[in-house]
Design an enzyme around this catalytic site. Structure first.
Site, short mmCIF file in Angstrom:
data_model
loop_
_atom_site.label_atom_id
_atom_site.label_comp_id
_atom_site.label_asym_id
_atom_site.label_seq_id
_atom_site.Cartn_x
_atom_site.Cartn_y
_atom_site.Cartn_z
N SER A 1 25.85 -39.46 20.46
CA SER A 1 26.98 -40.13 19.95
C SER A 1 26.81 -40.30 18.22
O SER A 1 27.76 -40.46 17.94
CB SER A 1 27.35 -41.44 20.54
OG SER A 1 26.30 -42.39 20.40
N LYS A 2 25.60 -40.61 17.91
CA LYS A 2 25.14 -41.02 16.45
C LYS A 2 25.09 -39.69 15.80
O LYS A 2 24.76 -39.66 14.52
CB LYS A 2 24.10 -41.64 16.25
CG LYS A 2 24.26 -43.08 17.14
CD LYS A 2 25.16 -43.95 16.63
CE LYS A 2 25.22 -45.35 17.27
NZ LYS A 2 26.64 -46.12 16.81
N SER A 3 25.15 -38.34 16.35
CA SER A 3 24.72 -37.21 15.40
C SER A 3 25.80 -36.48 15.12
O SER A 3 27.03 -36.69 15.62
CB SER A 3 23.94 -36.22 16.71
OG SER A 3 23.95 -34.84 16.04
N LYS B 1 20.63 -39.96 19.24
CA LYS B 1 21.36 -40.13 20.31
C LYS B 1 22.59 -39.37 20.02
O LYS B 1 22.87 -39.52 18.83
CB LYS B 1 21.71 -41.49 20.45
CG LYS B 1 22.83 -41.93 21.37
CD LYS B 1 23.19 -43.46 21.24
CE LYS B 1 24.39 -43.97 22.09
NZ LYS B 1 24.99 -45.17 21.89
#
Length: 308
Positions: free
Chosen positions: A246-248, A244
């Site tokens: 935003s988590k990267s 995802k």
């Protein structure tokens, strides 16, 4: 929204929420960083669906987890939304100012027996795959977590506006879920349900990473006697590794200095006809064309290509 629930149905009366129009949507970012492309997709997608229905679009800042928040991120997110021409139709609400509302809802759930104190630690629940069905805590905690009591056999099905038919055995897949954490912070599930009702939200449009949270929220809405909004979960933006965005670590922040380009990229990701938007022109021109050409049936369940 069509939904069904097998097993005992928790239910208790609640005051009527404020009146809302036929359609009221919202965008609710967490201030854990600047607005990235996945957030823009959710904001633009929810805005388009609201405008397509002739409805309202509101903004809420979900700032319930101070340890994860980035200083100034909430204000920069709002500034970015403004640069993209996405203006809220109601006052911007910040969850950090609504503690009393969550406490009142929690107290009602405790008094009705739908919630209970839990002294279990994560380590103790690890042996049960993190799923709570009975308390296994060995020590008393000064500030225990508060969990929602999920009935045995609770199986909930609902129709998502984008992802289609969904079903979940909530007792097995989620278990008794947290409403207030052991550190005293409010859990997302309770806050989002209370706030959607308080704001008169009729349609929840958000990323598909929250799809599996929806059955828990429906259980809470029923327990508190709140109206059930319709749900539509937009496809997730992922990087080349499948994470995802935003988590990267390579999450792509949007550039508010070139908003028209960002809107065109989001329009394409939402499956819309690329030639429907002008190749040149500012934000107002792009948004006007987008409102006229938007086709909700073209929104894909998943994005075919990663975005980096």
């Amino acid at each position: 929204m069509n939904e069904t629930l097998n097993g005992p149905v928790p239910h208790s009366p609640s005051p009527e929420p404020p009146p809302s129009p036929g359609y009221r949507g919202r965008f609710a970012p967490s201030p854990t960083g600047d607005l990235h492309f996945g957030s823009l997709l959710a904001a633009f997608g929810s805005w388009l669906l609201a405008r397509h229905q002739g409805g309202e679009w509101w903004v809420r800042i979900e700032d319930l987890d101070p340890p994860r928040e980035v200083a100034g991120a909430a204000d920069r997110q709002l500034q970015a939304l403004s640069a993209f021409g996405l203006h809220a139709d109601g006052p911007v609400v910040r969850q950090s100012a609504r503690t009393a509302c969550y406490q009142a809802a929690l107290q009602r759930l405790l008094e009705s027996g739908h919630a209970f104190e839990c002294h279990c630690t994560r380590a103790e629940l690890a042996a049960h795959a993190g799923i709570h069905r009975e308390c296994v805590g060995r020590a008393h905690r000064d500030l225990p977590a508060i969990r929602f009591r999920v009935p045995d056999g609770a199986s909930l099905a609902f129709e998502d506006g984008i992802q289609g038919s969904q079903a979940q055995r909530v007792d097995i897949e989620a278990g008794d879920f947290v409403l207030r954490r052991a550190d005293g912070l409010w859990a997302y599930q309770l806050a989002v349900v209370v706030d959607d009702a308080a704001q008169g939200i009729t349609d929840v449009v958000r990323g598909a990473d929250l799809l599996d949270s929806t059955p828990r929220q429906i259980l809470l809405q029923r327990a508190l006697g709140l109206p059930l909004p319709r749900y539509a979960h937009l496809p997730l933006v992922r990087d080349e590794a499948g994470r995802k965005l935003s988590k990267s670590s390579s999450a792509w922040p949007v550039d508010p200095t070139t908003p028209a380009a960002g809107l065109r990229a989001a329009w394409h990701a939402l499956g819309q006809h690329a030639d429907a938007l002008p190749a040149a022109g500012g934000v107002d021109t792009v948004l006007s064309a987008a409102r006229a050409a938007f086709d909700p049936t073209r929104i894909p369940r998943r994005l075919r290509h990663p975005i980096v």
